[in-house]
Write an enzyme that holds these catalytic residues in place. Structure first.
Site, PDB file in Angstrom:
ATOM      1  N   GLN A  99       0.841  -1.198   0.000  1.00 50.28           N
ATOM      2  CA  GLN A  99       0.000   0.000   0.000  1.00 50.28           C
ATOM      3  C   GLN A  99       0.873   1.244   0.000  1.00 50.28           C
ATOM      4  O   GLN A  99       0.366   2.361  -0.038  1.00 50.28           O
ATOM      5  CB  GLN A  99      -0.871   0.014   1.260  1.00 50.28           C
ATOM      6  CG  GLN A  99      -1.814  -1.169   1.375  1.00 50.28           C
ATOM      7  CD  GLN A  99      -2.331  -1.300   2.806  1.00 50.28           C
ATOM      8  OE1 GLN A  99      -3.322  -0.709   3.177  1.00 50.28           O
ATOM      9  NE2 GLN A  99      -1.629  -2.082   3.607  1.00 50.28           N
ATOM     10  N   VAL A 101       3.568   4.131  -1.128  1.00 51.64           N
ATOM     11  CA  VAL A 101       3.829   4.846  -2.376  1.00 51.64           C
ATOM     12  C   VAL A 101       5.320   5.152  -2.526  1.00 51.64           C
ATOM     13  O   VAL A 101       5.724   5.841  -3.454  1.00 51.64           O
ATOM     14  CB  VAL A 101       2.969   6.133  -2.479  1.00 51.64           C
ATOM     15  CG1 VAL A 101       1.498   5.769  -2.584  1.00 51.64           C
ATOM     16  CG2 VAL A 101       3.195   7.059  -1.283  1.00 51.64           C
ATOM     17  N   ASP A 102       6.139   4.648  -1.591  1.00 54.67           N
ATOM     18  CA  ASP A 102       7.587   4.814  -1.731  1.00 54.67           C
ATOM     19  C   ASP A 102       8.136   3.714  -2.646  1.00 54.67           C
ATOM     20  O   ASP A 102       7.386   2.865  -3.132  1.00 54.67           O
ATOM     21  CB  ASP A 102       8.264   4.818  -0.345  1.00 54.67           C
ATOM     22  CG  ASP A 102       8.119   3.487   0.392  1.00 54.67           C
ATOM     23  OD1 ASP A 102       8.350   2.424  -0.202  1.00 54.67           O
ATOM     24  OD2 ASP A 102       7.764   3.503   1.600  1.00 54.67           O
ATOM     25  N   HIS A 117      -1.700   1.517  -4.128  1.00 56.02           N
ATOM     26  CA  HIS A 117      -2.015   2.934  -3.944  1.00 56.02           C
ATOM     27  C   HIS A 117      -1.130   3.858  -4.776  1.00 56.02           C
ATOM     28  O   HIS A 117      -0.989   5.037  -4.464  1.00 56.02           O
ATOM     29  CB  HIS A 117      -1.926   3.306  -2.452  1.00 56.02           C
ATOM     30  CG  HIS A 117      -3.035   2.696  -1.640  1.00 56.02           C
ATOM     31  ND1 HIS A 117      -3.012   2.582  -0.267  1.00 56.02           N
ATOM     32  CD2 HIS A 117      -4.225   2.167  -2.017  1.00 56.02           C
ATOM     33  CE1 HIS A 117      -4.124   2.003   0.170  1.00 56.02           C
ATOM     34  NE2 HIS A 117      -4.868   1.729  -0.879  1.00 56.02           N
ATOM     35  N   CYS A 128      -5.929  15.249 -18.256  1.00 57.10           N
ATOM     36  CA  CYS A 128      -5.908  14.281 -19.370  1.00 57.10           C
ATOM     37  C   CYS A 128      -5.223  12.971 -18.993  1.00 57.10           C
ATOM     38  O   CYS A 128      -5.176  12.053 -19.794  1.00 57.10           O
ATOM     39  CB  CYS A 128      -5.226  14.899 -20.592  1.00 57.10           C
ATOM     40  SG  CYS A 128      -3.423  15.049 -20.430  1.00 57.10           S
ATOM     41  N   THR A 208       0.713  -2.818   8.722  1.00 57.15           N
ATOM     42  CA  THR A 208      -0.501  -2.161   8.228  1.00 57.15           C
ATOM     43  C   THR A 208      -1.586  -2.223   9.293  1.00 57.15           C
ATOM     44  O   THR A 208      -1.722  -3.230   9.986  1.00 57.15           O
ATOM     45  CB  THR A 208      -0.999  -2.791   6.907  1.00 57.15           C
ATOM     46  OG1 THR A 208      -2.199  -2.130   6.505  1.00 57.15           O
ATOM     47  CG2 THR A 208      -1.242  -4.284   7.012  1.00 57.15           C
ATOM     48  N   ASN A 233       3.688  -6.724  13.483  1.00 58.09           N
ATOM     49  CA  ASN A 233       3.287  -5.358  13.833  1.00 58.09           C
ATOM     50  C   ASN A 233       3.508  -5.194  15.333  1.00 58.09           C
ATOM     51  O   ASN A 233       3.150  -6.084  16.111  1.00 58.09           O
ATOM     52  CB  ASN A 233       1.788  -5.163  13.500  1.00 58.09           C
ATOM     53  CG  ASN A 233       1.387  -3.696  13.420  1.00 58.09           C
ATOM     54  OD1 ASN A 233       1.667  -2.922  14.324  1.00 58.09           O
ATOM     55  ND2 ASN A 233       0.730  -3.320  12.332  1.00 58.09           N
ATOM     56  N   PRO A 234       4.071  -4.068  15.770  1.00 54.87           N
ATOM     57  CA  PRO A 234       4.264  -3.901  17.219  1.00 54.87           C
ATOM     58  C   PRO A 234       2.963  -3.698  17.976  1.00 54.87           C
ATOM     59  O   PRO A 234       2.924  -3.868  19.197  1.00 54.87           O
ATOM     60  CB  PRO A 234       5.149  -2.646  17.328  1.00 54.87           C
ATOM     61  CG  PRO A 234       5.166  -2.002  15.992  1.00 54.87           C
ATOM     62  CD  PRO A 234       4.650  -2.970  14.983  1.00 54.87           C
ATOM     63  N   ALA A 251       9.064  -4.310  11.828  1.00 54.69           N
ATOM     64  CA  ALA A 251       9.403  -4.973  10.569  1.00 54.69           C
ATOM     65  C   ALA A 251      10.905  -5.217  10.458  1.00 54.69           C
ATOM     66  O   ALA A 251      11.341  -6.298  10.058  1.00 54.69           O
ATOM     67  CB  ALA A 251       8.925  -4.113   9.402  1.00 54.69           C
TER      68      ALA A 251
HETATM   69  P1  OAD Z   1      -1.190   3.081   8.892  1.00 56.60           P
HETATM   70  O1  OAD Z   1      -0.461   4.345   9.135  1.00 56.60           O
HETATM   71  O2  OAD Z   1      -2.669   3.059   8.984  1.00 56.60           O
HETATM   72  O3  OAD Z   1      -0.702   1.970   9.904  1.00 56.60           O
HETATM   73  C1  OAD Z   1       0.644   1.762  10.132  1.00 56.60           C
HETATM   74  C2  OAD Z   1       0.792   0.478  10.902  1.00 56.60           C
HETATM   75  O4  OAD Z   1       2.180   0.228  11.018  1.00 56.60           O
HETATM   76  C3  OAD Z   1       0.225   0.515  12.316  1.00 56.60           C
HETATM   77  O5  OAD Z   1      -0.551  -0.657  12.537  1.00 56.60           O
HETATM   78  C4  OAD Z   1       1.478   0.513  13.208  1.00 56.60           C
HETATM   79  O6  OAD Z   1       1.274  -0.175  14.425  1.00 56.60           O
HETATM   80  C5  OAD Z   1       2.445  -0.214  12.331  1.00 56.60           C
HETATM   81  N1  OAD Z   1       3.855   0.088  12.585  1.00 56.60           N
HETATM   82  C6  OAD Z   1       4.407   1.240  13.039  1.00 56.60           C
HETATM   83  N2  OAD Z   1       5.737   1.123  13.086  1.00 56.60           N
HETATM   84  C7  OAD Z   1       6.044  -0.131  12.660  1.00 56.60           C
HETATM   85  C8  OAD Z   1       7.257  -0.846  12.465  1.00 56.60           C
HETATM   86  N3  OAD Z   1       8.446  -0.301  12.725  1.00 56.60           N
HETATM   87  N4  OAD Z   1       7.197  -2.121  11.988  1.00 56.60           N
HETATM   88  C9  OAD Z   1       5.988  -2.684  11.710  1.00 56.60           C
HETATM   89  N5  OAD Z   1       4.814  -2.045  11.871  1.00 56.60           N
HETATM   90  C10 OAD Z   1       4.831  -0.788  12.333  1.00 56.60           C
HETATM   91  O7  OAD Z   1      -0.669   2.585   7.470  1.00 56.60           O
HETATM   92  P2  OAD Z   1      -1.370   1.645   6.407  1.00 56.60           P
HETATM   93  O8  OAD Z   1      -2.030   0.497   7.044  1.00 56.60           O
HETATM   94  O9  OAD Z   1      -0.342   1.411   5.358  1.00 56.60           O
HETATM   95  O10 OAD Z   1      -3.836   5.217   1.856  1.00 56.60           O
HETATM   96  O11 OAD Z   1      -2.454   2.628   5.835  1.00 56.60           O
HETATM   97  C11 OAD Z   1      -3.216   2.194   4.771  1.00 56.60           C
HETATM   98  C12 OAD Z   1      -3.532   3.342   3.881  1.00 56.60           C
HETATM   99  O12 OAD Z   1      -4.128   4.403   4.613  1.00 56.60           O
HETATM  100  C13 OAD Z   1      -2.333   4.008   3.233  1.00 56.60           C
HETATM  101  O13 OAD Z   1      -1.869   3.364   2.081  1.00 56.60           O
HETATM  102  C14 OAD Z   1      -2.864   5.347   2.894  1.00 56.60           C
HETATM  103  C15 OAD Z   1      -3.467   5.621   4.258  1.00 56.60           C
HETATM  104  O14 OAD Z   1      -4.231   6.693   4.415  1.00 56.60           O
HETATM  105  C16 OAD Z   1      -4.002   6.166   0.942  1.00 56.60           C
HETATM  106  O15 OAD Z   1      -3.296   7.173   0.909  1.00 56.60           O
HETATM  107  C17 OAD Z   1      -5.090   5.883  -0.037  1.00 56.60           C
END
Ligand code: OAD
Length: 267
Positions: A99, A101-102, A117, A128, A208, A233-234, A251
């Site tokens: 998910q 974008v990097d 994403h 366009c 995530t 996930n922590p 991670a």
């Molecule tokens: P989130 O920011 O919602 O969640 C990040 C998750 O990473 C959380 O569950 C944290 O506990 C976990 N986390 C934090 N540090 C960590 C580490 N060092 N190792 C492992 N896990 C860790 O991010 P996403 O689930 O990616 O969408 O969010 C999903 C989407 O919501 C994104 O792609 C973006 C966002 O708004 C769009 O922009 C459409």
């Protein structure tokens, strides 16, 4: 628990690694739940990542994405990204679905991550849809703080509004090539991700929160089709219930340990 997870990984033929913002957190890229700093401190990412925000204030939104692109350009893949690439080397039927974008999975050696994403490096015209060049110069107002002892990058207060480039074809405003809230995911990427999840025997859900749909369906599809889901996930997340194993840790620490336990003595 790591032992059980490593056995499952070693025995798997088709693995999906499904990643979110936490995957890149230890590379210094803030997650969407982290408070923002500098110019962005007043904003919630979910408010900036919308077509409405871009229409209302293109300079604010473009400036935010250019700041994020600068952060990513100066960041390095972490040990977790490297471990994901190692899983692909050990299990050729591995598909990375992100998910994020990097571009840190690619830079760590993952061959063809499926991007649900979009990408910070694929701007296109908002009118366009023609692809636009990635701006050559990253905003000079963007600076990144020093790497703290705990491995976190502390971004300095920074950021600026930037006028988006103009499409050379139609004169429209160029926008980031990412999926915003309220927009559809790229259909081919979503289909490829669902197909891979339906076919896999093991899905690793890494970093995530599992709350943003339809991406969050991917682990559910895998579980429904009988795959084992292992979460890294922590923190507890919405995926805890479908995960057979919840490895609570970061991670960059858990993934390398998992790979080392699955294939001891190998890279
Ligand atoms: P989130 O920011 O919602 O969640 C990040 C998750 O990473 C959380 O569950 C944290 O506990 C976990 N986390 C934090 N540090 C960590 C580490 N060092 N190792 C492992 N896990 C860790 O991010 P996403 O689930 O990616 O969408 O969010 C999903 C989407 O919501 C994104 O792609 C973006 C966002 O708004 C769009 O922009 C459409």
């Amino acid at each position: 628990m790591l032992e059980r997870a490593s056995e499952a990984l070693r025995g798997a033929q088709r693995v999906v690694v499904f990643t979110g913002a936490g995957m890149s957190a230890e590379s210094g890229i803030p997650t969407f739940r982290d408070a923002m700093t500098g110019l962005w401190a007043r904003y919630d990412p979910a408010e900036l990542a919308t077509p409405q925000a871009f229409r209302a204030d293109p300079e604010l939104v473009w400036g935010w994405y250019e700041w994020r692109r600068a952060l990513v350009s100066r960041a390095q893949p972490n040990a977790g990204h490297v471990a994901v690439a190692a899983i692909e080397a050990h299990v050729p039927g591995t598909v990375v679905v992100t998910q994020n974008v990097d571009d840190l999975h690619e830079r760590a050696g993952s061959s063809a991550p499926i991007r649900l994403h979009g990408s910070l490096f694929a701007p296109r015209c908002s009118a366009c849809a023609a692809p636009a060049p990635v701006p050559a110069v990253v905003s000079t107002a963007v600076s990144i703080g020093t790497l703290a002892a705990d491995g976190d990058v502390d971004p300095e207060p920074e950021g600026q509004r930037l006028a988006p480039p103009i499409c050379t074809g139609c004169g429209g405003l160029v926008r980031p090539g990412v999926v915003w809230f309220g927009e559809s995911l790229p259909a081919d990427a979503l289909k490829a991700a669902v197909d891979a999840a339906a076919r896999c025997d093991l899905l690793l859900a890494v970093g995530t929160s599992g709350v943003v749909y339809p991406a969050a369906e991917i682990p559910e599809v895998a579980a429904r089709h009988g795959a084992m889901v292992i979460q890294i996930n922590p923190q507890p997340t919405a995926l805890d219930g479908i995960a057979a194993l919840n490895l609570r840790g970061s991670a960059a620490s858990v993934l390398p340990a998992l790979v080392a336990a699955a294939w001891p003595g190998q890279k």
